[in-house]
Design a protein around this motif. Sequence first.
Motif, PDB file in Angstrom:
ATOM      1  N   ASN A  43      72.720   9.305 -24.328  1.00 15.52           N
ATOM      2  CA  ASN A  43      73.177  10.520 -24.995  1.00 15.52           C
ATOM      3  C   ASN A  43      74.211  11.263 -24.146  1.00 15.52           C
ATOM      4  O   ASN A  43      74.272  11.097 -22.926  1.00 15.52           O
ATOM      5  CB  ASN A  43      71.979  11.439 -25.283  1.00 15.52           C
ATOM      6  N   LYS A  44      74.984  12.106 -24.799  1.00 20.24           N
ATOM      7  CA  LYS A  44      76.057  12.822 -24.104  1.00 20.24           C
ATOM      8  C   LYS A  44      75.509  13.821 -23.093  1.00 20.24           C
ATOM      9  O   LYS A  44      76.150  14.106 -22.087  1.00 20.24           O
ATOM     10  CB  LYS A  44      76.939  13.546 -25.120  1.00 20.24           C
ATOM     11  N   GLU A  45      74.321  14.377 -23.383  1.00 15.27           N
ATOM     12  CA  GLU A  45      73.730  15.366 -22.496  1.00 15.27           C
ATOM     13  C   GLU A  45      72.422  14.849 -21.925  1.00 15.27           C
ATOM     14  O   GLU A  45      71.559  14.374 -22.679  1.00 15.27           O
ATOM     15  CB  GLU A  45      73.461  16.684 -23.236  1.00 15.27           C
ATOM     16  N   LYS A  48      68.705  15.972 -23.436  1.00 17.44           N
ATOM     17  CA  LYS A  48      68.786  16.242 -24.871  1.00 17.44           C
ATOM     18  C   LYS A  48      68.631  14.958 -25.674  1.00 17.44           C
ATOM     19  O   LYS A  48      69.420  14.656 -26.573  1.00 17.44           O
ATOM     20  CB  LYS A  48      70.131  16.900 -25.202  1.00 17.44           C
ATOM     21  N   GLY A  53      66.281  16.810 -28.155  1.00 20.89           N
ATOM     22  CA  GLY A  53      67.636  17.109 -28.582  1.00 20.89           C
ATOM     23  C   GLY A  53      67.672  17.674 -29.993  1.00 20.89           C
ATOM     24  O   GLY A  53      68.733  17.931 -30.543  1.00 20.89           O
ATOM     25  N   ASP A 111      66.682  22.748 -23.543  1.00 21.14           N
ATOM     26  CA  ASP A 111      67.518  23.632 -22.718  1.00 21.14           C
ATOM     27  C   ASP A 111      66.943  23.742 -21.305  1.00 21.14           C
ATOM     28  O   ASP A 111      67.691  23.766 -20.324  1.00 21.14           O
ATOM     29  CB  ASP A 111      67.594  25.032 -23.344  1.00 21.14           C
ATOM     30  N   LYS A 114      67.668  20.506 -19.408  1.00 23.68           N
ATOM     31  CA  LYS A 114      69.080  20.457 -19.028  1.00 23.68           C
ATOM     32  C   LYS A 114      69.354  21.393 -17.848  1.00 23.68           C
ATOM     33  O   LYS A 114      70.075  21.034 -16.910  1.00 23.68           O
ATOM     34  CB  LYS A 114      69.958  20.839 -20.219  1.00 23.68           C
ATOM     35  N   GLU A 118      70.756  20.198 -14.169  1.00 22.93           N
ATOM     36  CA  GLU A 118      72.026  20.703 -13.641  1.00 22.93           C
ATOM     37  C   GLU A 118      71.824  21.407 -12.304  1.00 22.93           C
ATOM     38  O   GLU A 118      72.637  21.255 -11.384  1.00 22.93           O
ATOM     39  CB  GLU A 118      72.675  21.639 -14.662  1.00 22.93           C
ATOM     40  N   HIS A 135      76.767   7.362 -18.868  1.00 21.95           N
ATOM     41  CA  HIS A 135      76.420   7.597 -20.270  1.00 21.95           C
ATOM     42  C   HIS A 135      76.639   6.293 -21.046  1.00 21.95           C
ATOM     43  O   HIS A 135      77.725   6.013 -21.559  1.00 21.95           O
ATOM     44  CB  HIS A 135      77.256   8.736 -20.850  1.00 21.95           C
TER      45      HIS A 135
END
Length: 506
Positions: A43-45, A48, A53, A111, A114, A118, A135
Amino acid sequence: MSKTNITIIGGGACGISAFVELFLQLRIAGFHKSISITIIEENKEVGKGLAFGTSQPGHILNTQADLMGIHVDEPEHFSDWLIENESQVGSEVVDNQGQQEAFATRRLYGDYLKSQFEHYLQLAEKEGMQVSVIHAEADRISNLKSGFKIHLADGKSHQSDFVLLAPGTPIANNYAELETHSTYFASPWPSAPLLKKIPKDAQVGILGSSLSAIDALMTLEDNGYTGKITCYSLDGLLPRVQPDDQPMPERKYITLRNLHEIQRTKLRRPTVKDMLRLFMKEVEDLEGEKIDWKATARTGKDAATLLKADIALAKKGGDALTNIPYSLRYDSTQMWKWLEESEKLKFKKWLGGLWGINRHCMPLVNAKRIAQLFSDDRLSIIPNLASVDFDKKSKSFKLTYGKEQLANEKYLINATGPASAVKMMKSELIQNLAKDELIEPDPVGGIRINPDTMQVTVDGKSTSGFYAVGHITNGMLLDVNAVWFNVQMIGKLCRHLTSEIIGKPA
């Protein structure tokens, strides 16, 4: 000098928790600058994925916030995060907002995941550890003389010294033959295909009546669907309802002590019958009376009536049949490990469904919404599903249930829940690992592992440098759909992996 690489396949809750714990252990041991960590997430994130997600407000965590922290030995970390970030929480928390026992939406939990990733990514890089994210989808792993080669779906590859499988919860391929039809949906997640292709006033069929089916129902309700919905399942049972503040009874009978006593006095492992006898005794002790156990059977009874009674019970704190399994959460895996494989299979056959609905309940807020669907005559639950076929002439799905009764549905959502057996997992990576004999399916479900180290095992031998965590270990471990449990297992895994790197216990 090349760095030792650890690759984590999967950037969901388990993958992020493993990354954070590995960084912390290696940083404290002073080995972090000689290690690189790679996370492979399609996934891109990161954080998520399929489970978290979701954008649907009705997709609510089935576990209270103070058990959802991703940090080893800090299960309350998520509930602390909710309080610290109260301004962004809003209506994303239901039942006891702002309190430790709150239930949050899964999108809010995404959230949180994530934000943790980060934060620790920046911290790791600041401290001199090399961390990278690829990714892409991993679809095969080769065992090299030293380490592993991970093949990616885009044709590229990546070499690593250690591999940690954390692919999340696999979708089941139990109706693979239906997937060519545009009005069939292999999973309730992601919700976008459902919302795009199903008309708002359409009649919808859902395969299953467990927590996955609840998610499908909430997706339709959150987005203004007005048509009738029918859930078709084997037993026709909805999950029971979790109280806002569920009691943790102090058990006298179904305890580790009593099960260990069986081992030391009878010189054998406990059996399912032993456990059931102790459980029944526990229930009667807590209720203060003898139980008519036949009367507790739920199959064949009206789902709407049962739900109404369950909601009333939940408002009063639940009953012994839900509260005792809930109180077993910290002991159940050890009890499971003590059972012989044949006894585990008996448990799944005899008691698996009942354990599921009583141990993994739905939040009260969703139960009330489902009760309203029943009241509005928009929801039906049909048991004894026998078969599902696609009828080309009517361009609809033909469902057989009961005594050769038939139903037709134009739109059908598969919400039967995650796959237990390896052969039923819709994952090219898992299927290739099984084909290449890098993993060994466990007859009870999932793959074989060493539960003390979380290393993948084949033919009874642990594979050096190869680890697994989460749902793919569901046969050898019991509570693999619970974040708090997986985080505990990740603690074991990271301690072993770190000790392999630094040459001494972490």
